[in-house]
Scaffold this motif. Structure first.
Motif, PDB file in Angstrom:
ATOM      1  N   GLU A 122     -12.968 -64.107  -6.665  1.00 60.37           N
ATOM      2  CA  GLU A 122     -13.483 -64.240  -5.301  1.00 60.37           C
ATOM      3  C   GLU A 122     -12.322 -64.325  -4.324  1.00 60.37           C
ATOM      4  OE1 GLU A 122     -16.007 -67.186  -2.318  1.00 60.37           O
ATOM      5  OE2 GLU A 122     -15.704 -67.773  -4.410  1.00 60.37           O
ATOM      6  N   ALA A 162     -15.254 -68.661  -7.040  1.00 64.35           N
ATOM      7  CA  ALA A 162     -15.718 -67.971  -8.240  1.00 64.35           C
ATOM      8  C   ALA A 162     -14.633 -67.027  -8.750  1.00 64.35           C
ATOM      9  CB  ALA A 162     -16.993 -67.196  -7.925  1.00 64.35           C
ATOM     10  N   ASN A 167     -17.391 -70.769  -3.527  1.00 62.66           N
ATOM     11  CA  ASN A 167     -17.255 -71.671  -4.671  1.00 62.66           C
ATOM     12  C   ASN A 167     -16.013 -71.386  -5.516  1.00 62.66           C
ATOM     13  OD1 ASN A 167     -19.584 -73.100  -4.069  1.00 62.66           O
ATOM     14  ND2 ASN A 167     -20.900 -71.744  -5.280  1.00 62.66           N
ATOM     15  N   PHE A 223     -24.767 -66.274  -3.629  1.00 62.61           N
ATOM     16  CA  PHE A 223     -24.928 -67.704  -3.887  1.00 62.61           C
ATOM     17  C   PHE A 223     -23.656 -68.350  -4.447  1.00 62.61           C
ATOM     18  CE2 PHE A 223     -26.446 -65.361  -7.589  1.00 62.61           C
ATOM     19  CZ  PHE A 223     -25.743 -65.952  -8.628  1.00 62.61           C
ATOM     20  N   MET A 224     -22.647 -67.521  -4.791  1.00 66.03           N
ATOM     21  CA  MET A 224     -21.376 -68.047  -5.306  1.00 66.03           C
ATOM     22  C   MET A 224     -20.262 -67.979  -4.276  1.00 66.03           C
ATOM     23  SD  MET A 224     -21.417 -66.493  -9.185  1.00 66.03           S
ATOM     24  CE  MET A 224     -20.002 -67.453  -9.705  1.00 66.03           C
ATOM     25  N   VAL A 255     -18.355 -61.329  -5.046  1.00 68.53           N
ATOM     26  CA  VAL A 255     -19.155 -62.151  -5.955  1.00 68.53           C
ATOM     27  C   VAL A 255     -20.560 -62.309  -5.364  1.00 68.53           C
ATOM     28  CG1 VAL A 255     -17.108 -63.357  -6.765  1.00 68.53           C
ATOM     29  CG2 VAL A 255     -18.438 -64.332  -4.872  1.00 68.53           C
ATOM     30  N   ASP A 265     -25.042 -59.294  -6.168  1.00 67.78           N
ATOM     31  CA  ASP A 265     -26.498 -59.427  -6.200  1.00 67.78           C
ATOM     32  C   ASP A 265     -27.171 -58.505  -5.192  1.00 67.78           C
ATOM     33  OD1 ASP A 265     -25.350 -61.020  -4.201  1.00 67.78           O
ATOM     34  OD2 ASP A 265     -27.093 -62.352  -4.114  1.00 67.78           O
TER      35      ASP A 265
END
Length: 584
Positions: free
Chosen positions: A116, A113, A111, A107-108, A104, A165
């Protein structure tokens, strides 16, 4: 040379620069940018498997049969966790593979996600090394370092976790250099003092034996040639682990066959009675040593291995030599020749006389009588009808695997692909796909049991899609054969869940996928059926119905020494069951 490009493009460019031709994978959201770049190029071929475990095993088969690293690509979360079994398999068997997993966005991370998982944390124990790349600028150097780590020293699997990303962002691509790999330079040259001690021991030994493993094959073809020269020149016998088959030819004059739990009688007896044991590229695993206190009790023990952590880990070495097998054998031969090529010829002749006596035990003897095919007979006929082909063999795990090692002969390295350390059911079929991709004109046969084969049966779709003529030779005893054997021998014949009451019709299953299905249950028709399999230009599922309760012998029982083997025949050579097995 440096260039600006996206992280996804960096991955593909790095693979090109590393000489990668084939990638095995399965797409998902976290790797779609990489898949988009794969779509826009033609230099690298992508093979779509049906399960991520199969992608790793296919990469293993490719690597083991070529000596080049295999590459796999999986998505985040379940894609990565499905790869764990294959990674662990490659780690235990020292197979160089590079696995890319999506992750993921950075920045995730943390979390919870969608899809994940802590891939780096999960795979840390089952990889040689792994990386989470958080910056696109670090991606290319990490990939080049990963190839170096996977293929240097003791080979093994590595994993690179690439957030989505990072794949989208632009970064600097650097061509392969040694700047990031200089800190990892495994020792390849052995200590000359220890090598001289080895030669001195070899000159004086009365009952020497070479014990070789997969490390010889991993070292390369030159190492295998040096091994053959040393064994034939000294006249000493040689045995091998399951992973080392083919490093020394099965038709060589020094060959004793495989040793260990289901090894040959003469190999195990020679290991027990030798006075000099030279371990080359093997790790003293428990399937070889049996009970450690009684393992080769009166021998001087030499251990040659590139992995220093393997030395003295299980068995104490009297002469430890850390280094690459090829380099060490080259130096051993130089020293031995310079000192006059000496061996204790009189004692060696007596040693071989004893070995020949052990061979008369004919530990693999069986009787093919009646209308039921013995599994040993099936493999004996497969060997006879395929040995002159350009042949590669993979296996699943179980009785059939041991019978294949006993009855099939391998005269060259890289021709035998099997799961040794982890014993992974479901390995052989996808591994055969990787082998066939690497050797498109060769005959590739996966020797399987019906239970193991069903674990990755979905890869028939891969074989059909990519026109891969892999032959699936299933020894179908309608049982979990090795589990059933242990239940008979060790658990009072209580056969707890060691059979299936709902097996598929393998011929119809083959036809459903668009492949050819062949069934044989008559020993008199077996040769014709095998020839039909070989002549068919496409994937085949061969359902060979065999004796349901045949046991695999010889067998070293748990806690026994090498000279305490269960034998499957009595002194007259008549086949007997486990309850009447002879302990020698």
């Amino acid at each position: 040379m440096t260039r600006q490009m996206t992280g996804a493009k960096i991955v593909v460019q790095a693979l090109k620069d590393q000489g990668v031709e084939v990638v095995f994978g399965y797409p998902g959201g976290a790797v779609l940018p990489i898949y988009d770049e794969i779509f826009q190029q033609n230099a690298i071929r992508h093979i779509l498997v049906r399960h991520e475990q199969a992608a790793i095993h296919a990469a293993e088969g490719y690597a083991r049969s070529t000596g080049k690293p295999g590459v796999a690509l999986v998505t985040s979360g379940p894609g990565a966790t499905n790869a764990v079994t294959g990674l662990t398999d490659a780690l235990l068997d020292s197979i160089p593979i590079i696995v890319f997993s999506g992750q993921v966005p950075t920045f995730m991370i943390g979390n919870d996600a969608f899809q994940e998982a802590d891939t780096v944390g999960i795979t840390r124990p089952c990889t040689k090394h792994n990386w989470l790349v958080r910056e696109t600028d670090a991606l290319s150097s990490t990939i080049h370092e990963a190839f170096h780590v996977a293929t240097s020293g003791r080979p093994g699997p590595v994993l690179i976790d690439v957030p989505k990303d990072v794949q989208f962002a632009n970064g600097t691509y650097e061509a392969p250099t040694k700047t990031r790999t200089s800190h990892y330079q495994p020792q390849v040259k052995g200590d000359m003092d220890e090598i001289t001690k080895l030669v001195d021991a070899l000159e004086r030994a009365k009952r020497p034996i070479f014990y070789t493993g997969g490390g010889v094959i991993n070292s390369g073809s030159a190492a295998c040639q040096l091994l053959r020269e040393l064994v034939d020149a000294t006249g000493a016998p040689i045995t091998s682990t399951l992973m080392g088959l083919g490093a020394y030819p099965a038709n060589g004059k020094g060959w004793l066959g495989m040793l260990g739990m289901h090894g040959l009688y003469e190999a195990n007896m020679a290991m027990h009675d030798c006075d000099l044991m030279i371990n080359i590229g093997a790790r003293f695993d428990d399937r070889i040593t049996g009970t450690i206190d009684h393992f080769s009790p009166n021998s001087t023990k030499v251990h040659i291995d590139i992995d220093p952590s393997s030395i003295n880990k299980v068995i104490r070495a009297d002469i430890p030599i850390v280094g690459d097998v090829g380099h060490v054998l080259e130096d051993v031969l130089k020293v031995w020749k310079a000192r006059g090529r000496k061996t204790n010829t009189e004692a060696m002749a007596k040693w071989w006389k004893k070995i020949e006596e052990w061979k008369t035990r004919d530990c693999l003897s069986y009787k093919q009588t009646g209308k039921i095919i013995k599994p040993q007979y099936a493999l004996e006929r497969l060997e006879a009808l395929t040995k002159d082909h350009d042949r590669y063999i993979t296996t699943e795990v179980g009785q059939h695997q041991m019978w294949a090692a006993q009855f099939l002969g391998f005269n060259d390295p890289h021709r035998w692909m099997t799961s040794g350390g982890l014993g992974t059911m479901g390995y052989g079929f996808p591994a055969s796909i990787g082998v066939q991709l690497a050797h498109p004109e060769s005959l590739v046969i996966n020797v399987a049991g019906e239970a193991s084969w069903l674990m990755n049966m979905q890869e028939m779709g891969t074989a059909i899609q990519f026109d891969l003529p892999v032959k699936q030779f299933i020894l179908n005893n309608e049982r979990l054969g090795m589990v059933r054997q242990w239940q008979e021998l060790l658990h009072g014949e209580r056969y707890s869940h060691s059979w299936s009451e709902s097996l598929p019709d393998f011929v119809k299953l083959a036809e459903a996928f668009g492949a050819k299905g062949i069934r044989c249950d008559d020993p008199e028709k077996l040769d014709d059926a095998i020839i039909e399999m070989l002549e068919y230009d496409g994937p085949v599922i061969f359902d060979c119905l065999v004796e349901k309760h045949e046991n695999c012998f010889p067998m070293i029982p748990s806690g026994a020494a090498h000279n305490e083997m269960l034998m499957g025949n009595d002194s007259t050579g008549d086949a007997i069951g486990a309850k009447g097995a002879v302990l020698v």
